[in-house]
Scaffold this active site. Structure first.
Site, PDB file in Angstrom:
ATOM      1  N   ASP A 259       0.811  -1.178   0.141  1.00 45.49           N
ATOM      2  CA  ASP A 259      -0.047   0.068  -0.124  1.00 45.49           C
ATOM      3  C   ASP A 259       0.866   1.201  -0.045  1.00 45.49           C
ATOM      4  O   ASP A 259       1.173   1.872   1.086  1.00 45.49           O
ATOM      5  CB  ASP A 259      -0.918   0.058   1.275  1.00 45.49           C
ATOM      6  CG  ASP A 259      -1.892   1.150   1.372  1.00 45.49           C
ATOM      7  OD1 ASP A 259      -1.870   1.806   0.303  1.00 45.49           O
ATOM      8  OD2 ASP A 259      -2.608   1.235   2.300  1.00 45.49           O
ATOM      9  N   LYS A 266       1.713   8.162   0.488  1.00 45.35           N
ATOM     10  CA  LYS A 266       2.071   8.068   1.907  1.00 45.35           C
ATOM     11  C   LYS A 266       3.426   8.451   1.878  1.00 45.35           C
ATOM     12  O   LYS A 266       4.079   8.743   1.176  1.00 45.35           O
ATOM     13  CB  LYS A 266       2.138   6.636   2.587  1.00 45.35           C
ATOM     14  CG  LYS A 266       0.554   5.975   2.553  1.00 45.35           C
ATOM     15  CD  LYS A 266       1.103   4.548   3.239  1.00 45.35           C
ATOM     16  CE  LYS A 266      -0.399   3.761   3.426  1.00 45.35           C
ATOM     17  NZ  LYS A 266      -1.247   4.396   4.317  1.00 45.35           N
ATOM     18  N   GLU A 338      -7.892   2.438   0.524  1.00 40.48           N
ATOM     19  CA  GLU A 338      -8.044   1.496  -0.709  1.00 40.48           C
ATOM     20  C   GLU A 338      -8.769   0.150  -0.234  1.00 40.48           C
ATOM     21  O   GLU A 338      -9.451  -0.586  -0.673  1.00 40.48           O
ATOM     22  CB  GLU A 338      -6.800   1.183  -1.421  1.00 40.48           C
ATOM     23  CG  GLU A 338      -5.984   0.124  -0.818  1.00 40.48           C
ATOM     24  CD  GLU A 338      -5.394   0.694   0.449  1.00 40.48           C
ATOM     25  OE1 GLU A 338      -5.417   1.691   0.783  1.00 40.48           O
ATOM     26  OE2 GLU A 338      -4.968  -0.343   1.407  1.00 40.48           O
ATOM     27  N   ARG A 340     -11.069  -0.538   2.013  1.00 34.67           N
ATOM     28  CA  ARG A 340     -12.502  -0.596   2.105  1.00 34.67           C
ATOM     29  C   ARG A 340     -13.005  -0.591   0.530  1.00 34.67           C
ATOM     30  O   ARG A 340     -13.873  -1.387   0.258  1.00 34.67           O
ATOM     31  CB  ARG A 340     -13.094   0.608   2.648  1.00 34.67           C
ATOM     32  CG  ARG A 340     -12.766   2.068   2.093  1.00 34.67           C
ATOM     33  CD  ARG A 340     -12.948   3.283   2.789  1.00 34.67           C
ATOM     34  NE  ARG A 340     -12.037   3.211   3.872  1.00 34.67           N
ATOM     35  CZ  ARG A 340     -11.812   4.424   4.808  1.00 34.67           C
ATOM     36  NH1 ARG A 340     -12.854   5.214   4.669  1.00 34.67           N
ATOM     37  NH2 ARG A 340     -10.921   4.501   5.752  1.00 34.67           N
TER      38      ARG A 340
END
Ligand code: BES
Ligand code: MN
Ligand code: ZN
Length: 482
Positions: A259, A266, A338, A340
């Site tokens: 992720d 991020k 992402e 969910r």
């Protein structure tokens, strides 16, 4: 690692040939005339072993004791014998003999323990001796190969022992996959791990690729996957332990193998930890591994939507609106939310199994880490019976969770001017708004969501996967079978 259960007292333990012997002594310990008892009584008296409840203290390592077959004997006080104290004492005792060539370990309870203390002991031996070797060039695996757990009366403990041994095998399977770096655990490789489980009794596995997923119209899941060159995988596992007419429990695991945040990228610091973002998926694989060992008379389905959350020229952008499999449109305001987006389509897919319950497991929000830290997973569930069963399973299996609210007012922030729902609310109550988003896709079955962002792995020097919440899920499933 191989675990065996045996009946013996301290004089029996003294005769066991092994590389290390750990003796667990509770405050209710009554010394006999055997050599280990005599040593322990003297050590307590001299103050070299802590005897107060709540203070497990340091283990005492004794070498080549006359009358003891094993060259290394470790005396460990477990206070009043609570699971927590046993866990700490065993971890310290294993650490004390870990550097040596200990292949066969005997762990002996001097006094009759509670069931949860036996669970704690087995889990602590596994935890303290675990080593990840897959990506080392000169792997030095765990030394301990055989563990014999000795108790004053073994047969009574056989069911709980078998369960915790299976849980540990499942946890280690989960740890292996969660610990693997993202280039060694792509969605395709993760699907391979699931397929390898299908060699075990009662397990079947089916893997869907981009074409099949497009046909199912999982537009939300596909939106996350489209920013990466790695093709997505949708993994369907089944454990058929009983007749087809028995409604299954469905476990849905978030399988983001990395992720980056996507376009809503991020910060660089600690971004490596986002390789653990498939810990929910890993826990589902771990549960199946344990089910194959225990063969309970239940049916379980495992669903894993797996992809990378990366960013390329085709990546989904903030503001994009996508259509989920349920037909609901979603405005993706933040591409870093992402989890969910992949879970909602898996939840819709779950409907076809007419499940008795659906539990999703996900490293979903940083907000849950802030709220509950590394001690308890967040439990979100509007069904009282299911919530109670999961809370109890957490307590029993020493894999704790904590119930969080699901008031409709928390969904206010998810309103969108351009779609049926937005994928993020504000910062406040972030773990709850995430759960409220998921809840929109769960109208057709009892549902619970476990946010394991804080509990699935450890940061810092001990960085690595924990194997949670395999033990909780397994306990919940086995209880549902009774
Ligand atoms: N995988 C993360 C959640 C996460 C963050 C787990 C930190 C462990 C540690 C998830 O996909 C995520 O990025 N969530 C965002 C949601 C936000 C954009 C609403 C978060 O928590 O910051
Ligand atoms: Mn994210
Ligand atoms: Zn994530």
């Amino acid at each position: 690692m191989n675990f065996e259960l045996k009946t013996f007292d301290l004089s029996g333990a003294a005769n066991e040939k092994c590389d290390a012997l750990i003796v667990l002594l509770g405050s209710s310990f009554k010394p006999g005339k055997d050599v280990l008892s005599v040593m322990a009584a003297q050590a307590f008296k001299a103050g070299d072993l802590e005897s107060a409840p709540g203070k497990p203290g340091k283990p005492l390592v004794l070498y080549r004791l006359a009358g003891v077959a094993c060259s290394r004997a470790v005396l460990a006080s477990v206070g009043d014998g609570s699971a927590k104290e046993v866990r700490q004492a065993v971890a310290a005792a294993v650490a004390a003999v870990k550097s040596t060539q200990v292949k066969k370990l005997v762990l002996c309870f001097a006094t009759l323990p509670q069931e949860d203390a036996v669970r704690a002991a087995v889990m602590a031996v596994a935890e303290a001796s675990y080593v990840f070797t897959t990506t080392k060039s000169k792997p030095e695996g765990r030394a301990i190969q055989r563990v014999i757990v000795g108790l004053p009366s073994a047969p009574k403990f056989k069911p709980v022992f078998d369960q915790v041994v299976a849980a540990v095998a499942g946890m280690e399977f989960a740890k292996e996959w969660a610990n693997r770096p993202a280039n060694h655990a792509t969605p395709t490789l993760l699907a391979g791990a699931a397929r390898s489980l299908a060699k075990l009794p009662h397990i079947k596995c089916e893997v869907l690729g981009p074409k099949e997923v497009a046909k199912l119209e999982m537009g939300s899941f596909m939106a996350v996957a489209q920013g990466s060159e790695e093709p997505l995988r949708f993994i369907v596992l089944r454990y058929d332990g009983t007749v087809k007419s028995e409604a299954p429990t469905v476990l849905v695991g978030k399988g983001i193998t990395f992720d980056s945040g996507g376009i809503s990228i991020k910060p660089a610091a600690e971004m490596d930890e986002m390789k653990f973002d498939m810990s929910g998926a890993a826990s589902v694989l771990g549960v199946f591994r344990a089910l194959a060992e225990l063969k309970p008379a239940i049916n379980v389905i495992g669903l894993i939507p797996s992809c990378e959350n990366l960013l390329n020229g085709r990546a989904v952008k903030p503001g994009d609106v996508v259509t989920s499999m349920s037909g609901q449109t979603i405005e993706i305001l933040n591409t870093d939310a992402e989890g969910r987006l992949v879970l909602c389509d898996a939840l819709t897919y779950a409907e076809r199994f007419k499940p008795r319950a659906v539990v999703d497991i996900a490293t979903l929000t940083g907000a849950c880490v802030v709220a509950l830290g590394a001690v308890r997973s967040g439990l979100f569930c509007a069904n009282e019976e299911l919530a109670a069963a999961l809370l109890t399973a957490g307590d029993t299996s020493l894999d704790l969770c904590w119930r969080m609210p699901l008031d409709d007012d928390y969904a206010e922030g998810l309103k969108s001017n351009f779609a049926d729902v937005a994928n993020v609310g504000g910062r406040a109550g972030g773990a709850i708004t995430a759960a409220k988003f998921l809840q929109r896709f769960t109208g057709k079955f009892p549902w619970a969501h476990l946010d394991i962002a804080g509990t699935a792995w450890k940061s810092g020097a001990a960085k690595g996967a924990t194997g949670r919440p395999v033990a909780l899920l397994l306990e919940y499933l086995l209880t549902s079978a009774k």
